[in-house]
Design a protein around this motif. Sequence first.
Motif, PDB file in Angstrom:
ATOM      1  N   ALA A   1       0.834  -1.198   0.000  1.00  0.00           N
ATOM      2  CA  ALA A   1       0.000   0.000   0.000  1.00  0.00           C
ATOM      3  C   ALA A   1       0.871   1.251   0.000  1.00  0.00           C
ATOM      4  O   ALA A   1       1.790   1.370   0.812  1.00  0.00           O
ATOM      5  CB  ALA A   1      -0.915   0.002   1.226  1.00  0.00           C
TER       6      ALA A   1
ATOM      7  N   THR B   1      -6.834   2.135 -14.528  1.00  0.00           N
ATOM      8  CA  THR B   1      -6.517   1.144 -13.506  1.00  0.00           C
ATOM      9  C   THR B   1      -6.747  -0.243 -14.087  1.00  0.00           C
ATOM     10  O   THR B   1      -7.409  -0.405 -15.119  1.00  0.00           O
ATOM     11  CB  THR B   1      -7.372   1.360 -12.245  1.00  0.00           C
ATOM     12  OG1 THR B   1      -6.840   0.591 -11.158  1.00  0.00           O
ATOM     13  CG2 THR B   1      -8.832   0.976 -12.471  1.00  0.00           C
TER      14      THR B   1
ATOM     15  N   TYR C   1       0.857   3.231  -9.228  1.00  0.00           N
ATOM     16  CA  TYR C   1       0.606   2.847  -7.837  1.00  0.00           C
ATOM     17  C   TYR C   1       0.378   1.346  -7.729  1.00  0.00           C
ATOM     18  O   TYR C   1      -0.304   0.751  -8.558  1.00  0.00           O
ATOM     19  CB  TYR C   1      -0.627   3.573  -7.292  1.00  0.00           C
ATOM     20  CG  TYR C   1      -0.410   5.041  -7.024  1.00  0.00           C
ATOM     21  CD1 TYR C   1       0.214   5.472  -5.860  1.00  0.00           C
ATOM     22  CD2 TYR C   1      -0.833   6.006  -7.926  1.00  0.00           C
ATOM     23  CE1 TYR C   1       0.414   6.813  -5.604  1.00  0.00           C
ATOM     24  CE2 TYR C   1      -0.641   7.352  -7.682  1.00  0.00           C
ATOM     25  CZ  TYR C   1      -0.014   7.754  -6.519  1.00  0.00           C
ATOM     26  OH  TYR C   1       0.183   9.090  -6.278  1.00  0.00           O
TER      27      TYR C   1
ATOM     28  N   PRO D   1      -0.748  -2.346  -5.549  1.00  0.00           N
ATOM     29  CA  PRO D   1      -1.980  -2.760  -4.851  1.00  0.00           C
ATOM     30  C   PRO D   1      -1.977  -2.410  -3.365  1.00  0.00           C
ATOM     31  O   PRO D   1      -0.928  -2.393  -2.709  1.00  0.00           O
ATOM     32  CB  PRO D   1      -2.005  -4.281  -5.055  1.00  0.00           C
ATOM     33  CG  PRO D   1      -1.187  -4.514  -6.281  1.00  0.00           C
ATOM     34  CD  PRO D   1      -0.097  -3.480  -6.226  1.00  0.00           C
ATOM     35  N   ILE D   2      -3.163  -2.190  -2.839  1.00  0.00           N
ATOM     36  CA  ILE D   2      -3.344  -1.827  -1.438  1.00  0.00           C
ATOM     37  C   ILE D   2      -3.448  -3.047  -0.528  1.00  0.00           C
ATOM     38  O   ILE D   2      -2.887  -3.076   0.567  1.00  0.00           O
ATOM     39  CB  ILE D   2      -4.621  -0.975  -1.279  1.00  0.00           C
ATOM     40  CG1 ILE D   2      -4.439   0.385  -1.953  1.00  0.00           C
ATOM     41  CG2 ILE D   2      -4.981  -0.794   0.192  1.00  0.00           C
ATOM     42  CD1 ILE D   2      -5.711   1.224  -1.951  1.00  0.00           C
TER      43      ILE D   2
ATOM     44  N   GLY E   1      -5.807   2.226   3.046  1.00  0.00           N
ATOM     45  CA  GLY E   1      -6.533   2.483   1.808  1.00  0.00           C
ATOM     46  C   GLY E   1      -7.943   1.946   1.778  1.00  0.00           C
ATOM     47  O   GLY E   1      -8.624   2.024   0.759  1.00  0.00           O
TER      48      GLY E   1
ATOM     49  N   ARG F   1      -9.661   2.535  -5.858  1.00  0.00           N
ATOM     50  CA  ARG F   1      -8.408   2.242  -6.553  1.00  0.00           C
ATOM     51  C   ARG F   1      -7.263   2.847  -5.738  1.00  0.00           C
ATOM     52  O   ARG F   1      -7.474   3.781  -4.945  1.00  0.00           O
ATOM     53  CB  ARG F   1      -8.431   2.776  -7.979  1.00  0.00           C
ATOM     54  CG  ARG F   1      -8.856   4.216  -8.124  1.00  0.00           C
ATOM     55  CD  ARG F   1      -8.985   4.638  -9.580  1.00  0.00           C
ATOM     56  NE  ARG F   1      -9.342   6.043  -9.730  1.00  0.00           N
ATOM     57  CZ  ARG F   1      -8.491   7.060  -9.637  1.00  0.00           C
ATOM     58  NH1 ARG F   1      -7.204   6.824  -9.386  1.00  0.00           N
ATOM     59  NH2 ARG F   1      -8.906   8.295  -9.782  1.00  0.00           N
ATOM     60  N   PRO F   2      -6.034   2.340  -5.896  1.00  0.00           N
ATOM     61  CA  PRO F   2      -4.945   2.712  -4.982  1.00  0.00           C
ATOM     62  C   PRO F   2      -4.541   4.179  -5.006  1.00  0.00           C
ATOM     63  O   PRO F   2      -4.077   4.708  -3.997  1.00  0.00           O
ATOM     64  CB  PRO F   2      -3.788   1.811  -5.422  1.00  0.00           C
ATOM     65  CG  PRO F   2      -4.151   1.296  -6.763  1.00  0.00           C
ATOM     66  CD  PRO F   2      -5.637   1.252  -6.809  1.00  0.00           C
TER      67      PRO F   2
ATOM     68  N   SER G   1      -6.255   6.491  -2.074  1.00  0.00           N
ATOM     69  CA  SER G   1      -6.029   6.457  -0.627  1.00  0.00           C
ATOM     70  C   SER G   1      -5.516   7.836  -0.204  1.00  0.00           C
ATOM     71  O   SER G   1      -4.868   8.538  -0.984  1.00  0.00           O
ATOM     72  CB  SER G   1      -5.017   5.380  -0.254  1.00  0.00           C
ATOM     73  OG  SER G   1      -3.708   5.759  -0.654  1.00  0.00           O
TER      74      SER G   1
END
Length: 340
Positions: A54, A105, A131, A133-134, A173, A178-179, A182
């Motif tokens: 994240a 994304t 970015y 993944p969370i 997040g 979507r990341p 956050s």
Amino acid sequence: MKTKKLSTRSYYKITPENFHVNGLLYYYENNNFYRLPVTQKYDEGLTRLTKFPAGAYLDFTTNSSSVGVNVTLRDKSYMPHMTATGTIGLDLYVKVDDKYVFMGTTKLDEAEFTYEYFKGIPKVYKEYRLYFPIYMELIELELILDKGAKIRQEERKKKQPKLVVYGTSIAQGGCVTRPGMSYPAILGRLLPEYEVFNLGFSGNALLHPEIANLISDVEDLKVLVMEVEANAGEVASTLQDRLEDFIKTILDKNPKLKIYLISHFPYSHTLFKPNLKAKHLKHKLFQEEVCNKYPKNITFIDGEEILKDLDYEETVDLIHLTDLGCYHLAKRLAKQISKK
């Protein structure tokens, strides 16, 4: 599912030998995308959550007319209250006039996949931010560009000031779509002078002493944002017993550090449950009291006040902030931090 590699594309594996990844304090020591040192032992919850990258992101510049990714994750999406794009997605942004613009994304719910964000744009150099993944371990990542396209990373800034966010699943997040949405990720775009690190741990912002020690040793740490009440305030007397020691451990090594401590965000059930409202008030007053002991270092932020204008519309499940909540929170935090 990953597709067969194409002769018209070039594939770049993201490793510490080839690319720098921002937002990971131990990227080179760990040789993976974990958020905490692999050499230390943690409880079961932290051990699992540190594997989720994240807040990590890859900055790169290329003249490719297409950008895609090959991704290998530990598993596919798994949460009922968070989208697959939020849980396992990778967001791509491009810089336009010194601002990052969202370009797409990965709209898939698979553990392994190939995804092309776009193709056919002009072959001129552009700066991108990808970015990670969370809420899923990222095992392997390849960047896919045109065959013959150039790629580079800008020289890393020496001693770039760092901003660390330590907190709950909300900081990690949960539950944005979507990341890139956050609030730590948004802070990174709003405050480009800082490198932002996300140390949000779902259900595990329990003020562990080992986390305080790790944060205290972060070089060039200038700002620390903390929101822990939704976890520490729910486990016996954890908030009261650990908060001040946690802060003191960090300030002892970082006497000029600016800390922003956020209390619980709006929770509509407090409107009808007096005991719950009283508990939140007790926790808020306690945190405010701790902050008042360190007036030069700590700013208390009332979580209910900072989001009250959203009329309880800022969450997916009464607790976890949506894109709306995170965007509003990040804008308010950035304004507050910029005052210093």
